[in-house]
Design a protein around this motif. Structure first.
Motif, short mmCIF file in Angstrom:
data_model
loop_
_atom_site.label_atom_id
_atom_site.label_comp_id
_atom_site.label_asym_id
_atom_site.label_seq_id
_atom_site.Cartn_x
_atom_site.Cartn_y
_atom_site.Cartn_z
N GLY A 97 45.29 9.23 43.94
CA GLY A 97 43.92 9.35 44.41
C GLY A 97 43.23 8.03 44.68
N CYS A 98 43.97 7.08 45.30
CA CYS A 98 43.45 5.74 45.56
C CYS A 98 43.35 5.51 47.07
CB CYS A 98 44.36 4.68 44.94
SG CYS A 98 44.83 5.01 43.22
N MET A 99 42.16 5.14 47.57
CA MET A 99 41.97 4.99 49.00
C MET A 99 41.24 3.69 49.32
SD MET A 99 41.04 8.95 50.04
CE MET A 99 41.64 8.81 51.71
N ILE A 100 41.49 3.18 50.53
CA ILE A 100 40.83 1.93 50.92
C ILE A 100 39.32 2.16 51.02
CG2 ILE A 100 42.89 1.20 52.16
CD1 ILE A 100 41.45 1.73 54.78
N GLY A 101 38.58 1.14 50.64
CA GLY A 101 37.13 1.21 50.71
C GLY A 101 36.47 1.86 49.52
N CYS A 102 37.26 2.36 48.56
CA CYS A 102 36.72 3.01 47.36
C CYS A 102 36.96 2.12 46.14
CB CYS A 102 37.34 4.38 47.16
SG CYS A 102 36.99 5.53 48.52
N ALA A 103 36.05 2.17 45.21
CA ALA A 103 36.12 1.28 44.04
C ALA A 103 37.07 1.79 42.96
CB ALA A 103 34.72 1.09 43.45
N GLU A 104 37.32 3.10 42.95
CA GLU A 104 38.13 3.68 41.89
C GLU A 104 39.07 4.74 42.44
OE1 GLU A 104 35.21 5.30 39.25
OE2 GLU A 104 34.88 3.40 38.20
N CYS A 105 40.15 4.98 41.72
CA CYS A 105 41.05 6.10 42.00
C CYS A 105 40.53 7.32 41.26
CB CYS A 105 42.47 5.78 41.53
SG CYS A 105 43.16 4.23 42.15
N ASP A 106 40.68 8.50 41.85
CA ASP A 106 40.19 9.69 41.15
C ASP A 106 41.29 10.41 40.36
OD1 ASP A 106 41.67 11.30 42.94
OD2 ASP A 106 39.94 11.69 44.22
N GLY A 107 42.54 9.93 40.51
CA GLY A 107 43.63 10.49 39.74
C GLY A 107 44.14 11.83 40.23
N THR A 108 43.52 12.39 41.26
CA THR A 108 43.82 13.76 41.66
C THR A 108 44.20 13.91 43.13
OG1 THR A 108 42.37 14.67 39.95
CG2 THR A 108 42.89 16.10 41.80
N ASN A 109 43.35 13.44 44.04
CA ASN A 109 43.51 13.74 45.46
C ASN A 109 44.58 12.86 46.09
OD1 ASN A 109 41.39 15.77 46.11
ND2 ASN A 109 40.06 14.20 45.24
N ASN A 110 45.72 13.48 46.40
CA ASN A 110 46.81 12.71 46.99
C ASN A 110 46.95 12.91 48.50
OD1 ASN A 110 48.55 15.25 47.03
ND2 ASN A 110 48.18 14.98 44.84
N HIS A 111 46.32 13.94 49.05
CA HIS A 111 46.30 14.16 50.50
C HIS A 111 44.85 14.41 50.94
CE1 HIS A 111 50.56 15.21 49.66
NE2 HIS A 111 50.76 14.70 50.85
N PHE A 112 43.96 13.53 50.59
CA PHE A 112 42.54 13.77 50.82
C PHE A 112 42.25 13.92 52.32
CE2 PHE A 112 37.99 12.94 50.97
CZ PHE A 112 37.55 13.62 49.85
N GLY A 113 41.66 15.05 52.71
CA GLY A 113 41.26 15.29 54.09
C GLY A 113 42.37 15.74 55.02
N HIS A 114 43.60 15.80 54.50
CA HIS A 114 44.72 16.21 55.34
C HIS A 114 45.81 16.77 54.44
CE1 HIS A 114 47.28 12.77 54.12
NE2 HIS A 114 46.14 12.10 54.08
N ALA A 116 47.78 19.72 55.42
CA ALA A 116 48.24 21.01 55.95
C ALA A 116 48.56 20.93 57.44
CB ALA A 116 47.17 22.08 55.72
N GLN A 117 48.45 19.73 58.02
CA GLN A 117 48.72 19.58 59.45
C GLN A 117 50.20 19.85 59.75
OE1 GLN A 117 47.86 16.88 57.51
NE2 GLN A 117 49.85 15.88 57.47
N GLN A 118 50.45 20.31 60.97
CA GLN A 118 51.81 20.56 61.43
C GLN A 118 52.00 19.94 62.80
OE1 GLN A 118 54.30 22.16 59.62
NE2 GLN A 118 52.80 22.09 57.94
N PHE A 119 53.20 19.41 63.03
CA PHE A 119 53.54 18.82 64.33
C PHE A 119 54.52 19.73 65.07
CE2 PHE A 119 51.77 15.27 62.12
CZ PHE A 119 51.28 14.41 63.09
N LEU A 120 54.49 19.63 66.38
CA LEU A 120 55.38 20.39 67.25
C LEU A 120 56.21 19.42 68.08
CD1 LEU A 120 52.87 23.04 68.65
CD2 LEU A 120 54.41 23.30 66.69
N TYR A 121 57.46 19.78 68.31
CA TYR A 121 58.32 19.01 69.22
C TYR A 121 58.50 19.82 70.50
CZ TYR A 121 62.35 16.76 71.32
OH TYR A 121 63.20 16.12 72.22
N LYS A 122 57.94 19.33 71.58
CA LYS A 122 57.96 20.02 72.87
C LYS A 122 57.52 21.48 72.72
CE LYS A 122 61.40 17.07 75.09
NZ LYS A 122 62.70 16.99 75.82
N GLY A 123 56.47 21.65 71.92
CA GLY A 123 55.88 22.97 71.72
C GLY A 123 56.55 23.81 70.66
N MET A 124 57.61 23.28 70.03
CA MET A 124 58.36 24.04 69.03
C MET A 124 58.13 23.48 67.63
SD MET A 124 62.02 24.49 71.00
CE MET A 124 62.11 22.73 71.43
N SER A 125 58.05 24.39 66.66
CA SER A 125 57.89 23.99 65.27
C SER A 125 59.24 23.66 64.65
CB SER A 125 57.22 25.11 64.48
OG SER A 125 58.11 26.22 64.36
#
Length: 432
Positions: A97-114, A116-125
């Protein structure tokens, strides 16, 4: 439940269960304090008549149990594929839970704000490619536009820092230095890793400069994304690495000379790393380590099984994989993790591997499954197709004016895919 990586790995294993682990292997870190205890001392790979079941199986540490096969390293015994657990749980000492611009780590959030995203290759999963037995010719870095984020998954993004008013912006924007989602514009709405530690190397805070056992704040307990630790008689969940007892010196180095250091990647969260020194009488914190950052000299090295005859050297500067711009402390030198990810379904384009990977590795990267060891220099080993007999080796220069004495070497790996930072510390001696 143990997950044996000697069997075929599924899409779910590769895409969802990966936890980002890595550890300094030489000089041996203090964090390996449990490596001589049972069950780590009884673990060995590959399986043989003396090592069966959990004593030779690479696993994820779950609920603070069955962790002996989670941080394997090269046995350096002359057998290229041989691994042992002499590094103990070194790869579970980190900050969550450590990110640039923040004074402390929260110990919890490892994918803050993202996440669940998924990528496609030429429209295919990823699932589409597996179903139709399609192999991408270059699954690491296809032509721009071939591998893009699925518009359906963009709505869930919230690209921000885990603090109210971040004080630092990304300084790593050059695609050559980025390790995943490398083809999007820096700072754009799709730049999902903008606030991750690697995007401004050394600037994100840590919970402890030598790592925290389990990666979380004291009292938070076990968590997700590798926030695990198996208690023993010598170390427990929440222990601070900077408070571990000093051990025997693991190396004696002369000021003004360069020496090899190395680390092993267990699972992959991209980013880059640096080495720093502090006097052993401390305090062992970022301020002290920041006073003596070490410069890399010469080529970067990939080495298998501890055997120099196997090694592959590469020009980190020439490839644009080394930087001292926008780093903390100012002017300190950092190198990009030289192993590309294969988790394109979640992380997007990466970069070309340094070695020539096999068709079986390309298939594993394209379709999300493969046997441990099918890839040589790409992917992850903790639940993936890369065997952790691979070490990332560098030469670091000990400044000529370093006073003789006892020191602690810090390894710091700032991740890009997650808001996590891995640290280990080793006892060394500097002579005149």
């Amino acid at each position: 439940m143990l997950r044996c990586v000697s069997t075929v790995l599924t899409v779910a294993t590769l895409a969802a269960d990966v936890v980002g682990h890595g550890a300094m292997t030489f000089p041996k870190p203090r964090n390996a304090i449990d490596g001589q205890l049972d069950p780590w001392s009884e673990w060995s790979y590959p399986c043989d008549k003396n090592h069966q079941g959990s004593n030779c199986t690479m696993t994820f540490c779950e609920n603070g149990k069955n962790c002996q096969g989670s941080c394997p390293i090269s046995a350096h015994n002359g057998v290229i594929d041989a691994l042992n657990a002499s590094n103990g749980q070194s790869c579970y000492w980190f900050s969550n839970g450590c990110m640039i611009g923040c004074a402390e780590c929260d110990g919890t959030n490892n994918h803050f704000g993202h996440g669940a995203q998924q990528f496609l290759y030429k429209g295919m999963s990823l699932a589409d490619l597996k179903k139709n037995n399609i192999t991408i010719s270059n699954p690491w870095n296809p032509p721009p536009g071939d591998m893009v984020m699925d518009p359906k998954s963009i709505k869930a993004l919230n690209i921000s820092a885990n603090c109210a008013s971040p004080t630092h912006k990304a300084t790593i924007c050059d695609p050559r230095l980025r390790t995943m989602n490398t083809q999007v514009e820096c700072g754009s709405p799709l730049d999902i890793y903008y606030y991750s530690p690697w995007r401004a190397p050394g600037s994100a805070p840590v919970i402890d400069s030598c790592g925290i056992a389990g990666g979380r704040l004291p009292g938070q307990g076990i968590g997700g994304a590798g926030a695990q630790f198996e208690n023993s008689s010598v170390a427990k969940l929440g222990d601070a690495g900077s408070k571990l007892p000093a051990g025997p010196s693991q190396a004696t180095w002369q000021a003004g000379h360069a020496y090899e250091v190395g680390w092993t990647l267990a699972a992959h969260h991209g980013g880059g790393y640096a080495y720093r020194l502090a006097p052993a009488d401390g305090p062992l914190n970022e301020e002290t380590f920041g006073k003596l950052p070490l410069d890399f000299v010469g080529p970067g090295i990939l080495r298998w099984g501890g055997d120099r005859s196997t090694q592959l050297e590469y020009d980190a500067i020439g490839k644009g994989w080394q930087t001292n711009v926008g780093t903390v402390p100012e002017g300190s030198t950092w190198r990009k993790l030289p192993v590309p990810t294969i988790l394109w379904g979640r992380e997007g384009p990466s970069f070309e591997p340094l070695c020539e990977e096999s068709e079986a590795c390309k298939e594993a990267a394209s379709r999300g499954y493969g046997h441990a060891g099918v890839c040589k220099c790409s992917g992850h080993s903790n639940g993936g197709p890369l065997l952790p007999n691979l070490e990332i080796v560098d030469n670091v220069m000990i400044p000529a004016d370093t006073p003789p004495g006892k020191y602690v070497l810090q390894f710091r790996w700032d991740c890009e895919e997650t808001s996590q930072i891995w640290n280990q510390c080793s006892d060394v001696t500097i002579t005149a």
